[in-house]
Design an enzyme around this catalytic site. Sequence first.
Site, PDB file in Angstrom:
ATOM      1  N   GLU A 106       0.549  -1.219  -0.085  1.00  0.00           N
ATOM      2  CA  GLU A 106       0.030  -0.129  -0.041  1.00  0.00           C
ATOM      3  C   GLU A 106       0.838   1.537  -0.080  1.00  0.00           C
ATOM      4  O   GLU A 106       0.497   2.315  -0.679  1.00  0.00           O
ATOM      5  CB  GLU A 106      -0.977  -0.013   1.190  1.00  0.00           C
ATOM      6  CG  GLU A 106      -1.882   1.015   1.006  1.00  0.00           C
ATOM      7  CD  GLU A 106      -3.265   0.590   0.245  1.00  0.00           C
ATOM      8  OE1 GLU A 106      -4.534   0.899   0.822  1.00  0.00           O
ATOM      9  OE2 GLU A 106      -3.055   0.049  -0.699  1.00  0.00           O
ATOM     10  N   ASP A 107       2.048   1.222   0.881  1.00  0.00           N
ATOM     11  CA  ASP A 107       2.770   2.450   1.038  1.00  0.00           C
ATOM     12  C   ASP A 107       3.849   2.791   0.310  1.00  0.00           C
ATOM     13  O   ASP A 107       4.505   3.908   0.286  1.00  0.00           O
ATOM     14  CB  ASP A 107       2.918   2.537   2.539  1.00  0.00           C
ATOM     15  CG  ASP A 107       1.680   2.391   3.346  1.00  0.00           C
ATOM     16  OD1 ASP A 107       0.675   2.701   2.807  1.00  0.00           O
ATOM     17  OD2 ASP A 107       1.735   2.403   4.640  1.00  0.00           O
TER      18      ASP A 107
END
Length: 757
Positions: A106-107
């Site tokens: 996600e990051d």
Amino acid sequence: MGSALNSSSSKPPVAGAHRPATPSPAAVNAEAASFASLTDKLDYLSPPDLEQVRLAYRFADEAHLGQIRNSGEPYITHPIAVAAQCAEWKLDAQALMAALLHDALEDCGITKVELIERFGAPVAELVDGLTKLDRLHFDTREENQAESFRKMLLAMARDVRVILIKLADRSHNMRTLSDAPRKKWARIASETLDIYAPIAHRLGLNQSYRELQDLAFRHLRPWRYATLSKAVDKARSRRRDLFQKVQREVEAAFAHSDMSVRIAGREKTLYSIYQKMDEKHLSFAQVTDIFGFRVIVPSVIDCYTALGTLHQLYKPVTGKFKDHIAISKLNGYQSLHTTLVGPSGVNVEFQVRTEAMHIVAESGVAAHWLYKVNNPQDAATGERLGSKWLQSLLDIQHETRDAAEFWDHVKVDLFPDAVYVFTPKGQIMALPRGATVIDFAYAIHSNVGDRTVAARINGEQVPLRSELKNSDVVEITTAPVSTPNPAWLSFVRTARARSKIRHYLKTLAQTESASLGEKMLTQALRAEGIEKLPDEMPDNQVLWEKLLRYSGNKNRLELLTDIALGKRIASIVAKRLLILLADSGKKPDALLLTRERYAANDKVSQGGIVIDGSENTVVRFAPCCRPVPGDAIVGHLGRGEGLIVHAADCAVAVKLKQKDTEQFIGVEWSDEPTRAFETGVLVTVTNGKGVLARVAAAFAAAETDITRIDMDDEAAQETADLRFIIAVRDRNQLEAALRNLRRCPAVLKAQRAKITQ
Ligand code: MN
């Protein structure tokens, strides 16, 4: 994961994150210390597994490089902490790797493909599952929605390890929530209370459950938490002597037995004290079970022996004993509970359990890994664990060795038959497994169900009979003129949809009956010389009242329905109406009357009821002759059965007419029938390969549809009879089909015939 907690983890990757050129020495130390503390906990892994975990750590460390937590620590300390919690549960190497990598997708702009290449598909799947859970947002405050959301979260995870890592993630985020901006506390804390703590509880992870609740309470009601905390501290020091005395006396009592016993004090969490005070409207002083004892013994039998020892030492309080061993709680929890009157008359709670029960009580589902690691030589793990639920899970795990399948079984146990889907607005709907788009539409509202014409699932057009899957977003298209289709009854799953469709069709049948009845009464009136049925205008009110009194019906609709169903005879009602009209001075035209009578006798079909096939349930076509447009027809009003249309030359109809003339009415085909009509065809063929296909092709060439085929089971015979029911527009099309058939060399004979069901 839980990215709301960390400003540095919001999308786009690392946007707004403080990225120091070189990390401070303190940060580097913290990070190194953190991973060292993790490896200390990994001594249960094999050296190759440990190496894999190390690789995952290095990869994650690189990916998160420069990102920092709200606390100012390097971001990697968070995945390490999550992995450490998973190590407490003794999860396997794949789970630990996924824990370390859980925020990488996600990051950090890492792709799933990259993870598959580096760490294999199972780890990548776990990380992907976690990322998907993270994208679900829960923001409604309704209780049943929270319940559905929890279940959906569980149902969505294809592997129990995903849920465990998720809970570890949430636990660490809650432990560090104080570092987050204060305005975020309430939302995150209530989400934890509503969603994650109950999941931990349901899976028997009681330690996490209590911790999550307490941390949430602390951030949701900081002032109350502080007050309560002080009160408990005071109570603890006030009671210290008393509890030390109880501990000594209990230990002494067990010293005489040769049972090896572990006695530990336990303390209620602040949140559960708060909850009890809140629910039962108690003051703090009134909550008596804040402190208690836990007695841990080797075997199940020992539990009952220990209970006896305790009951002899102190007097038990009646009504407080609970046997959660014989009857375990839903989440697998087992223990004996009793409350005793201790020294100075103070009530003291005791829990008695085995070591295995203790593991289950604290760690629930995770007990599976814990126990495997602690007792690798112990084949009878399940038996020792005691809880039936967990035991059955462990049996499954032994058989399957597949975490995904294992989890499927757990889910079946937790919530057997449900599927959770979203409305386009994000509301969660729970439906039984196997439910279709139509069930969903009726679950929203019967008005939506009744008018459904099309549906999309996750943006794609799907058939209305499509089955729903977890987390589908379902969108229904309605049209105001649309009505339920009787065919829906064959695939809907819910009782609600079924009864709504039936109700609609019944009402529809009534309206259709009434309109047929109106046609029939009008026809009968015309035969008496009245052009049309008197309407319900105030002028005619008295007339209708008199007619209804005569017929014994409640209202006009009921009278007309009765006529259509053959319960009242139209011509008799018409005659009565005629008399009433004459009485009221609205006399019929004598000339018209004569002409109509003459016409009616001249030709049956004159002024008959027009049949176009749209009558649905009200008009049926006799199975003996199966008339189609082009055939001369007659209508028979079976008493209470409605109108049955026969061919005029049908033997059955002719016979009926001889004894029951009254019940026959004139009918005629519409010039524009709205559908095809079924009729029977008998085809005699010489037996041989491919004959049926050629016959079917002959029907198709005439554009007729075959709705049913029957044939003799006499393959040995030289000839065979094939019986078809086909749907045709009219007689011409039927003749065309018969001509086509007769041209086939294998066909000896083709004719219209009576084909019974
Ligand atoms: Mn996370």
